[in-house]
Structures are given as structure tokens and as C-alpha cells.
Motif scaffolding. Sequence first.
Motif, PDB file in Angstrom:
ATOM      1  N   ARG A 720      28.442   8.553  67.385  1.00  0.00           N
ATOM      2  CA  ARG A 720      27.064   9.362  67.276  1.00  0.00           C
ATOM      3  C   ARG A 720      25.855   8.395  67.076  1.00  0.00           C
ATOM      4  NH1 ARG A 720      25.015  10.267  62.822  1.00  0.00           N
ATOM      5  NH2 ARG A 720      26.327  10.191  60.795  1.00  0.00           N
ATOM      6  N   ASN A 807      19.223  11.115  71.110  1.00  0.00           N
ATOM      7  CA  ASN A 807      20.565  11.517  70.393  1.00  0.00           C
ATOM      8  C   ASN A 807      21.824  11.183  71.495  1.00  0.00           C
ATOM      9  OD1 ASN A 807      19.756  13.162  68.060  1.00  0.00           O
ATOM     10  ND2 ASN A 807      18.612  13.676  69.598  1.00  0.00           N
ATOM     11  N   ALA A 809      26.015  10.847  72.115  1.00  0.00           N
ATOM     12  CA  ALA A 809      27.253  11.239  71.537  1.00  0.00           C
ATOM     13  C   ALA A 809      28.535  10.677  72.119  1.00  0.00           C
ATOM     14  CB  ALA A 809      27.228  13.075  71.847  1.00  0.00           C
TER      15      ALA A 809
END
Length: 902
Positions: A720, A807, A809
Motif C-alpha cells: 500500500r 492511494n 493498493a
Amino acid sequence: MQSNKHYLLFFFLLVASLISLHAQEDKVITLPIKAEADSITAPLFPIPVERDSIERDSILQDSLNKKPALLLDKITYKAKDYVKLSQKDQKIYLYNEAEIYYQDTELKAGVIIMDYIKNEVYAGRLKDSLGNYTQTPFFKQGTNEVVPDSIRFNFDTQKALIWNSRTEQQAAAGSLGSDAMKVYANITKKENDSVYFLSEGKLTTSADTINPDYYIRIRKAKFVPKKKVIAGFSNLYIADVPTPIALPFAYFPLTVGRSAGIMMPTFGNDPNTGYFLQDLGYYVPIGEVADITFNGSFYTNGSYGVRTQSVYAKRYKYRGNVNIRYENQVTSQKGFDDYSRSSNYNIQISHSQDTKSSPNSRFSASVNLGSSNYYRNSLQQQNLPNTQNNNLSSSISYSKTFPAYPSVNMSLSATHSQNTNTEVINMTLPTLQASMERIFPFAKRDGIKKGIIQNINFQYNLNARNTIVTDDDGFFKSEMFDNAKVGAQHSIPISTNFKVAKFFSVSLGGRYEDVWALKTLDKSYDFENEVVVTDTISGFDRFNKYSLSASIGTTLYGTFNFGEDKKIQAIRHVMRPSLSYGYAPSFEQFYDEYIGPDGAVQFTRFENSQFGRPSLGQSNSLSFSLANTLEAKVTDKDSTATEAKKVPILSNFNISTGYNFESDSLRLSPLSVNGGTNILDNKMSINFSAGLDPYAIDNAGRRFNKFNIDNGGSLLRLTRANVNVSYSIDSKTFGKKEDEEEEDEPDPFDYVASSGGRTDDLFGKGDDFNDERYREDDDDKRDGDDVDNPIFGTKIPWNFRLAYSANYANTARQNEFSSHSLMFSGDIELSPRWKVGGSSGYDFKNNGFTLTQLRFERDLKSFTLRFNWTPFGQYKRWYFFIGIKSSILKDLKWENRSQRVR
């Protein structure tokens, strides 16, 4: 004796008459130039100069019988050039910068003529050599001020006749300028201190007193200072051009301070809702500390909305507001397939207490709750920016401190958290927290604590709460309490600390917890239906647990010097490594078993406990963390600076991981990295974090006990990552730095409710022109900008804000950005009265623009013009407004808007 007095009085009068017979009719007495202030008291009766003795005797007789005109005080006067007393005219002439004072009456003018027999005064202007009039009269009685061309005033009756008068009435206590009403009249008759009659007058709030850009012409009117103007036929003039906006009669309130009144609505038509009246309201002040506003919006298709807002404040005590909004929205018509009806509401409460009012107790509230779709479906334009806010949260708390040793802090609070996307609502109703201060049993209270024994301390903490999880449908209904969790946690932490080898700080501690629950559960297996049956058991139950911990840490400093003659003189690196160990035993005594198809299954009756379950299995772990800061020492650009300037390179950079000794596999914890810094003179803020896993994953995305490097990968696998960058800049950044002015103490009533969204305008700006404070704030900014940006200047003030967020992932090799967006907003002042701005953004994940808004603003001195436009997207709409800025005549406005496509 009486007859002797009469003879004596008659003798003095006769002598005075004989003396006056020898005086010439045009004889005057002229005082020296630049006469100092003097005073005069009018004689009790007049003595006209006449040569007929019979006529004189009759006048004397009349004078003896006439009731004298009495003044209640002395009349003080002065003039710059001369003061002339004429016995013939029985008047006093004051010339050039003349002034007269009598009780609370003040009169200044170029020329003043005072009749001391009639107790009347006339004041006028002077004409200079070029034929221009100067020294316009200034008349003040009490707090009322009038600036006329000329005036005639009687000291006895207090009546006056005024030509071309100009006066200013404050709209609120202390307000002047554009928010004050100017009253002009060709002829004004002052009846008494509180009543004036006007003929051919003008009313305006324009700052230009010579040529106002607009005014309301009144033919005849009654004027009561600081209260009202009642007029006959009135119509609006703009730039001396009459408009068709007229009324057969008009009422203008001029009350100083807050007063009750109607708030004019906005008229319009919309294809989705029909004809409408928006924001029809009524304002009511409540004493000196509060007010309340009622607003309603009504649509011909059956939709309506109501809003109630109350603002209260008491200096050095508290301040806050309550805002309740409800909308009943109807789509289409009954009988059609697309007909629908929905109700949405929003409640906002804010309360803050001054810390000086009660040092040992405090109450605060910040509430923002309601329907998840309220902002998205709202018909009000000012709610547009909040459509991008996906979370609503609230907190109400009361805390109190008992200062006696050992002191105890207690707080009672209620919290609320709501996700508007999932419509899930989490609440604590309430939470009780209490803590006792740390006690050192082996050391004196005021003494220095040394060593491992004297630093032993403990304290007591209590945390009891009731949590509720529900949704929009169950909110405020009895069923939302069915699954409530109630529990309490008592904890006693014990710790001590000491130094080892001077540079290492060691801490030892332990923690005991006792958890209470009012509901537990029991499990069994239903073989007939092949399901696990869970029964809820009501009643008090408890479990306890304890743990031990130890940590050691130090601080390391490293400096790299490059020389004082270099631009970068040195770089300093500070490291704070820390090693921690934790141990907790297993608490199998709180676990039971039920028999299932695969044998015995362990469970704990505290599975749904408010504060977690007792641990099954021993915990034995070691954790490591490293905190870093990095800064540079650079030569200051200011040649007068005596020391180098410190510039942060990394404000913080932290690394942490752990190792579990009791785990059968995957003992090493993922490496966590986070940091942040500010650059470009603190204009840009950068924050980042990442997770790095040393273990590999299988084809299903599950971790297994094999290092990633041994599985053909890198040493650490990125699972992450996220980065947030914010940047703010304006035209002042490139200008000369000026000393910051001290902020004035805020007015306790200058309070604006929080909308619960962003404080900047990256999500757009919602304009509520019915809120008077909005206009006042805007006027204050405009006044300051006029100074910094003159009309013929070259300055173009601007500002720009940017926010970038990403972000990433990759926990199961999905290798994707869960969110990736860029938002920006800015404003440019093309001239002191032209301002354009906008806000937008781009969503790189969904390949589309975020909420985009363009704003245009024009300051028309007495008027303000705004146009907000959302050109595309779900909330496509436009909004136009033009109206008078002053709060007195703010109902003179025109609004037009479109409703967004539904």
C-alpha cells in the motif's frame, strides 16, 4: 414698598430710553477679530428704539405684562473674523468659522445670525471669490447630525426649518459608511427631537454623498431618527435615471442594532419544481445575547423546505448556534411513473465555552447529522459544496476537573459518525470517561524523582460507553437500540522509567484491565437445520486481563558541516530509535466449547464485548521503531540577519516493524513507513506513507510463510502507499513582506455556523446572500483590497490552492490506485472591483472532472453582482444575484437560478 419698586424700575427704563434716543439707528458694536468664546443671555424684555413717547410708554407697559422668554442655559458662541452686535436689529452676527453651543445643541457654519429676542438662529454658507460656497452648516442635537445648506432654529420651541439637509443613520451599533442610510431632503421641518417632515427627499446607502449611484426618491415623508422613515409615493433611481420599481407608500426601518423584521424571498420558476418562493423568512432578536431566524421555501409542485437558525453569544462566557433544516421534495406529478416524494433533514449545533468562564468545567458541542442525501438532493444553492462531503460527524461533551489531590478528570460525551455513501451510522450514547492523576507512592509530591523506585507510578482510568450501529431508515427509531452494546473498562497502568549508561531511557510497565458487559452470548449447533444458534444472554458479566511491557530508546544526533561560507552550511540528522517488548498470557478460562459437525469449537461469551474479547493464546512480541528528522542550515537571504536560517528537509520520517515470538508462522510484521515535510517557505505540505511486506503471497493473494525474496521477488513487497500534497500561493508571496497586524478581538456575535465540509473552496463555494454576516465579511475584504489595489494601479491580486491525493493498493497483486485525484481552486482580481475565480479537479481513476465551479463577482459600490456557474456534471446549474450590499436595503435584490438536472 411696592410702589417705590415700581417707580425705581420705571426710572431705570426711562433713563435707558433717553440714552437710546441719542443713538443712531444703524449704530453697531463690533467685537475684535478672532473673538474668543463668549456667552450671552437674552434680556427679559425688549426695548425698541422709538421717538414717540406715548407709543414708548404703551410698549413699556406691554413689556411689563408680557411673560418673559426664558433660556435654560447660556448660549456660547465664537467666530474667526468678527462678532457683531446690532442694537437696531437686536441680533448678533458671527462671521467665518462661526460656532454656537447651547445645551446638547451644536451649530457650526460660515455665517450665523442670532436673534436674541426671538431666541432664533440662522446659519448659512459663505461664498468665496470664485463664487463657490464653503463652510456648509453642521447641526447636531444629541446624537442626531444634519448637514444642510442653511438652517433656521428656535432655541425655545426646538423647531427648525432646514434647506438641503443631509444626515446619516447607522444601520447597526457602530456601523458606518456603506451600511448606513443617508437621508437627503430639499426642505426639512423639524417638529421636535424625534419627528422630522421631509419634502422631496432621497434615501440611499451609497458611500458617494455628492452623486449617489442609486437612491429612492420620496416626495413627502415623516422621518423619525434611528427608527423609521414613512413615505408616500417612492421609486428607485439608478444613476439619476428613474426605474419602474415604485411603491404607493413605503416604510424604511432605521432601528439601531438588531430588530425583528421580514426577510424578503426570492421569486422564480423552475421546470422541475414550478414557480417558487425561496427563503421567505422572519428574524427575531432575543435580548442582547441571541436571535432566531425562520426561513421557508415553497414550490408549486408541492415541494417545500423550512429552516430555523439561532445564533447566541455572551462575551467571555459562551457562543454558538443551532441550525435545523428540513426539505420535502416532490418529483414529477401524482399518477406518473417517475413520481416520488422524499424527506431530508439536517441538524447543525455548535457551542463553545470561554475557558475563562469556568476553569474546572467545560461544555462543548459540534453536531452535524441528518439524512445522507440531504446535501445531494437539496434545492438550496448554498449546499452545493457539501455534496462532495461523504462523512458527517458530531460530538457533544461535558468535562469537569476535581482539583483536590489526587485530582480527577471526568467527561461525559456523545458522538456520531455517518457515512453518506453507505448510510451506516455509528453512535456512542453516551461515553463516560474518568481518570485519576498519576500517583508516585515512593516519592514526595514536590520532590525530584530519581531512580527506578521513586519513578514508580500508577493511575486509574474508567471508560464506559453505549454504542449503536444503525442506518438512515432506523435512525431516531426504537429499533436502533435493539443491538446496542453497553460495557465498561477499568484499567490501572503501572510504570517506571530510569536511565542506563546516561544515554538510554528505559521504561517498565504493566497494565491491568477489568471489562464489564451487560450482554453476553451462548452458542450451540442445531444439527437438524445445520446452523450455529447464537443466544443473547442479558445480565452482568465480566472478565479481566493483564499485560507487561518494556522499552528502551535513545536519541542520536549527526551534523554534516560544509562551511559557513557555503549556501548550505550544515545538515543535521536526528534519529530516535526505540525497542519495545510486550507480553500477555492466555485467558482460556473465559472460553467455552460447543460441539459441531467437525468436533469441539471454542468460543467466548464476550465475543461481542464493547472492549474486545479476552485473548486466546499467549502474546509475546518485540517491536522496533525509528523516528527521523532532517534539517538544513542555510545562509539567510537577508543580509542583516546574524544567524543562519533553519530549513526542514524532512519534518518526520518514521519506520516501524515487529516480531511475534508466539506465532507459528509469519512472525515478522510488515514494515510501516510514513513521513512528511513542508517546503517552499511552508507553502507546500507533503505527507506520505507506505506498507512493505517481507512475505510472499500465493496465487489467491494469501500470505504464506516464505520471504518474498526467496520466492523470486524483491526484499520487501509494496502492499500500500498514499501521498497527499497541498500547495497554496498568492500574489503576496512575490511581494515585500510586511509586518503582520494584530487581530482585533472578535465580536461575540460575529459567528458563522460550520457547514461540516472543507474550510477552503476546493469543493466550490456556496453563497448564502440572506446571511448578513456574509456581506459584512465581503465588505471588509473589499475595503482592504481597495487600498492595496488602486484603480489605476498595476497590481492584480490572485491566489491559488492545489491538493493532490493518491492511494495505491497492492495487497493481493491488484496493483491499482484505489483513489487518485487532483483538486485546485483560485481567484484573480482583474481590478479593484472585478474578481473571477473557480474550482475544479480531475479524478484520474474514473477519468473525469470533479465538481467544477466558475465564479464571477463585480463590486458596484452600493450593489454587488455575482454569477456562479457549474457548467457540467451531476450538479450542473447556474446562479445569478444582484442586490444592495447594505443590510438596511438588502431586500432590494434580484436573483435567478437554475435547479440541477435530477
